[in-house]
Design a protein around this motif. Structure first.
Motif, PDB file in Angstrom:
ATOM      1  N   TRP B 113      30.394 -34.139 -85.253  1.00  0.00           N
ATOM      2  CA  TRP B 113      29.874 -35.055 -86.272  1.00  0.00           C
ATOM      3  C   TRP B 113      30.115 -34.529 -87.672  1.00  0.00           C
ATOM      4  O   TRP B 113      30.235 -35.299 -88.618  1.00  0.00           O
ATOM      5  CB  TRP B 113      28.377 -35.277 -86.065  1.00  0.00           C
ATOM      6  CG  TRP B 113      28.082 -36.280 -85.002  1.00  0.00           C
ATOM      7  CD1 TRP B 113      27.738 -36.022 -83.714  1.00  0.00           C
ATOM      8  CD2 TRP B 113      28.132 -37.699 -85.122  1.00  0.00           C
ATOM      9  NE1 TRP B 113      27.559 -37.192 -83.039  1.00  0.00           N
ATOM     10  CE2 TRP B 113      27.787 -38.235 -83.872  1.00  0.00           C
ATOM     11  CE3 TRP B 113      28.427 -38.574 -86.183  1.00  0.00           C
ATOM     12  CZ2 TRP B 113      27.733 -39.607 -83.637  1.00  0.00           C
ATOM     13  CZ3 TRP B 113      28.371 -39.945 -85.947  1.00  0.00           C
ATOM     14  CH2 TRP B 113      28.033 -40.438 -84.688  1.00  0.00           C
ATOM     15  N   GLU B 114      30.137 -33.212 -87.819  1.00  0.00           N
ATOM     16  CA  GLU B 114      30.397 -32.648 -89.147  1.00  0.00           C
ATOM     17  C   GLU B 114      31.867 -32.744 -89.506  1.00  0.00           C
ATOM     18  O   GLU B 114      32.255 -32.570 -90.653  1.00  0.00           O
ATOM     19  CB  GLU B 114      29.983 -31.169 -89.184  1.00  0.00           C
ATOM     20  CG  GLU B 114      28.492 -30.990 -89.349  1.00  0.00           C
ATOM     21  CD  GLU B 114      28.077 -29.533 -89.255  1.00  0.00           C
ATOM     22  OE1 GLU B 114      28.914 -28.648 -89.505  1.00  0.00           O
ATOM     23  OE2 GLU B 114      26.910 -29.293 -88.915  1.00  0.00           O
ATOM     24  N   SER B 117      33.525 -38.547 -89.278  1.00  0.00           N
ATOM     25  CA  SER B 117      32.513 -39.596 -89.251  1.00  0.00           C
ATOM     26  C   SER B 117      32.981 -40.806 -90.051  1.00  0.00           C
ATOM     27  O   SER B 117      34.050 -40.785 -90.657  1.00  0.00           O
ATOM     28  CB  SER B 117      31.172 -39.081 -89.772  1.00  0.00           C
ATOM     29  OG  SER B 117      31.308 -38.655 -91.099  1.00  0.00           O
ATOM     30  N   GLN B 118      32.154 -41.849 -90.040  1.00  0.00           N
ATOM     31  CA  GLN B 118      32.516 -43.073 -90.750  1.00  0.00           C
ATOM     32  C   GLN B 118      31.856 -43.073 -92.123  1.00  0.00           C
ATOM     33  O   GLN B 118      30.677 -42.741 -92.240  1.00  0.00           O
ATOM     34  CB  GLN B 118      32.049 -44.283 -89.930  1.00  0.00           C
ATOM     35  CG  GLN B 118      32.782 -45.556 -90.291  1.00  0.00           C
ATOM     36  CD  GLN B 118      32.234 -46.781 -89.571  1.00  0.00           C
ATOM     37  OE1 GLN B 118      31.117 -46.761 -89.067  1.00  0.00           O
ATOM     38  NE2 GLN B 118      33.026 -47.836 -89.538  1.00  0.00           N
ATOM     39  N   ILE B 119      32.597 -43.421 -93.147  1.00  0.00           N
ATOM     40  CA  ILE B 119      32.062 -43.458 -94.511  1.00  0.00           C
ATOM     41  C   ILE B 119      32.498 -44.759 -95.196  1.00  0.00           C
ATOM     42  O   ILE B 119      33.248 -45.540 -94.624  1.00  0.00           O
ATOM     43  CB  ILE B 119      32.558 -42.257 -95.371  1.00  0.00           C
ATOM     44  CG1 ILE B 119      34.098 -42.293 -95.540  1.00  0.00           C
ATOM     45  CG2 ILE B 119      32.130 -40.936 -94.756  1.00  0.00           C
ATOM     46  CD1 ILE B 119      34.619 -41.391 -96.633  1.00  0.00           C
ATOM     47  N   HIS B 132      36.062 -34.573 -92.781  1.00  0.00           N
ATOM     48  CA  HIS B 132      35.278 -34.003 -93.874  1.00  0.00           C
ATOM     49  C   HIS B 132      36.072 -32.974 -94.659  1.00  0.00           C
ATOM     50  O   HIS B 132      36.793 -32.176 -94.091  1.00  0.00           O
ATOM     51  CB  HIS B 132      33.988 -33.410 -93.329  1.00  0.00           C
ATOM     52  CG  HIS B 132      33.030 -34.484 -92.939  1.00  0.00           C
ATOM     53  ND1 HIS B 132      31.682 -34.298 -92.911  1.00  0.00           N
ATOM     54  CD2 HIS B 132      33.235 -35.763 -92.593  1.00  0.00           C
ATOM     55  CE1 HIS B 132      31.097 -35.428 -92.538  1.00  0.00           C
ATOM     56  NE2 HIS B 132      32.027 -36.326 -92.332  1.00  0.00           N
ATOM     57  N   CYS B 134      35.054 -30.418 -96.619  1.00  0.00           N
ATOM     58  CA  CYS B 134      34.465 -29.154 -97.119  1.00  0.00           C
ATOM     59  C   CYS B 134      35.287 -27.908 -96.776  1.00  0.00           C
ATOM     60  O   CYS B 134      35.229 -26.928 -97.496  1.00  0.00           O
ATOM     61  CB  CYS B 134      33.015 -28.974 -96.698  1.00  0.00           C
ATOM     62  SG  CYS B 134      32.384 -30.086 -95.499  1.00  0.00           S
TER      63      CYS B 134
END
Lengths: 265, 191
Positions: B113-114, B117-119, B132, B134
């Protein structure tokens, strides 16, 4: 920021009155569904507080609707439930009659408009990634990445269970500035208008000459046309002279963004 | 950290390579984009696989977008994934499609999940899947120490996690000394 700590608690305790009604597309014609009234915290997200609403309406729904993902609309506009409740309220209901009437749907989830947030995992993942983005804007060396896993969890559960002290014990670290470094790198913000997409830009809390930037400076960067607009943050009509750094420390939502709702006058 | 100018230059180089390979990456342009356009590029790809020999093929239409994420100062990979009937491929299915060797052992549900994901699309504002960003800055810093085509190296490293295929032609066309094996690096999607 300790002087103005009371503001944080006041904002945290803010709630909006909601009147949920079931969409006529969803009802089995056995009996007319009763509406559901509830006070919803401004800082939370709708998917985190719909369990009871769901249970209430499930008994009225048709067979096909049962078990489908819940979604909401106001006046025909599907509500983006990944925005905090307070943002949606300030955006759509700032001059609506109270309680705010929201229609509940189960079928025909508008996939091209809304994010799937039915599972807690999805909502947590969305919240944490927004918070990380705010952190990356504020700090060159991010704070979240130096935190322990249990601190991440505490931020999330603090929001989930509506525990101000639990949330702020960790969030404080994301909001802290020091006397030698009194400003964030950039101010995490988004500007919303009804019927338009939100706007996000890089804006610093001080200008090149070291002068403190205000909300008016930010709005000028977003809307260079100088038109007079009504600006609402956290339900408060905000003075344009408010310094951005102060605003970021005190008027951000739990995701660490200032969500600014703008209405044409 | 990557500056916007460095990203623009890398995109120009990458599109030039892509044109020679002929795999269809192009600049995205749209009149109704209100936010500043961070030179988004896109490519469509159809993914077809059979779970068993006699099963009907499982077809997914992917639409990959790369844009410059200002907050993290890195490029970010976004994509949509649809079935032939237009319905969205659920995130849980995509989580299952991530090749196991790209995730650390004993990968937890949380880690997936990190990672993916859907944004809300930062430019188009429709729902979109996103890797993601990061961990990207650290990865790109390492790549840039030896690869001139760092955007390509990054994309070919993270892409396979979400079905993006890049032709080996890229390696043949660009100078081999630019594209060193990245196997020695810690993979960017593992945390």
């Amino acid at each position: 920021m300790s002087d103005d700590r009371e503001i944080l608690r006041e904002l945290w305790n803010g709630q909006v009155p909601v009147h949920f009604v079931l969409s006529s597309d969803e009802t089995s014609n056995m009996e007319a569904p009763q509406p559901y009234f509830v006070l919803v915290p401004r800082q939370t997200y709708f998917p985190l507080c719909l369990d009871k609403v769901n249970r209430h309406f499930q008994k009225y729904t048709t067979q096909t609707a049962a078990g489908q993902e819940i979604w909401l609309d106001f006046d025909g506009t599907p509500l983006r439930m990944h925005y905090p409740v307070g943002v949606l309220f300030d955006l759509f209901a700032h001059d609506a009659l109270l309680p705010w009437t929201i229609t509940v749907h189960y079928s025909a989830f508008p996939e091209d408009e809304l994010i799937h947030l039915a599972s807690r995992d999805a909502m947590e993942s969305y919240f944490m990634s927004t918070l990380k983005e705010a952190d990356a804007l504020k700090h060159k060396v991010t704070i979240v990445s130096t935190m322990q896993k249990k601190d991440h969890k505490q931020l999330w559960t603090g929001l989930l269970n509506d525990r101000f002290d639990q949330f702020w014990a960790i969030n404080r670290k994301l909001m802290e500035v020091s006397s030698e470094n009194p400003y964030f790198r950039y101010i995490p913000f988004r500007v919303y208008q009804a019927d338009k997409s939100f706007i996000q830009k890089l804006v610093k809390p001080v200008d090149e000459e070291g002068r403190r930037q205000t909300l008016a400076d930010l709005l000028l960067q977003v809307f260079p046309d100088h038109q007079n607009r009504k600006v609402v943050i956290q339900g408060v009509k905000m003075s344009p002279q408010t310094p951005l750094q102060w605003l970021s420390e005190h008027f951000s939502y739990p995701d660490n963004f200032i969500h600014i709702c703008v209405h044409e006058k | 950290m990557t500056t916007l100018e460095e990203y623009y230059a890398a995109v120009a180089d990458f599109l030039e390579l892509s044109e020679r390979v002929g795999d269809g990456w192009s600049r995205f342009s749209s009149e109704d984009i209100r936010s500043p356009c961070f030179e988004m590029i896109r490519r469509r790809q159809t993914h077809s696989r059979r779970l068993t020999a006699d099963a009907p093929p499982d077809i997914i239409f992917f639409d990959y977008h790369v844009y410059f994420n200002e907050a993290f100062a890195v490029p970010q990979l976004l994509f949509s994934a649809c079935r032939p009937d237009g319905s969205l491929v659920p995130l849980t299915t995509l989580h299952e499609l991530i090749p196991k060797h790209l995730l650390p052992e004993a990968s937890e549900r949380e880690l997936v999940w990190e990672t993916l994901s859907q944004i809300e699309h930062p430019i188009l504002h429709c729902p979109i899947y996103a890797l993601h960003p990061c961990q990207t800055a650290a990865f790109i810093r390492k790549i840039r120490s030896f690869s001139k085509s760092w955007l390509l190296s990054w994309l070919s490293s993270v892409g396979p996690a979400v079905g993006l295929e890049l032709s080996p032609q890229y390696g043949i066309i660009s100078h081999t000394d630019n594209i060193t094996s990245i196997n020695t690096l810690e993979h960017p999607i593992s945390t």
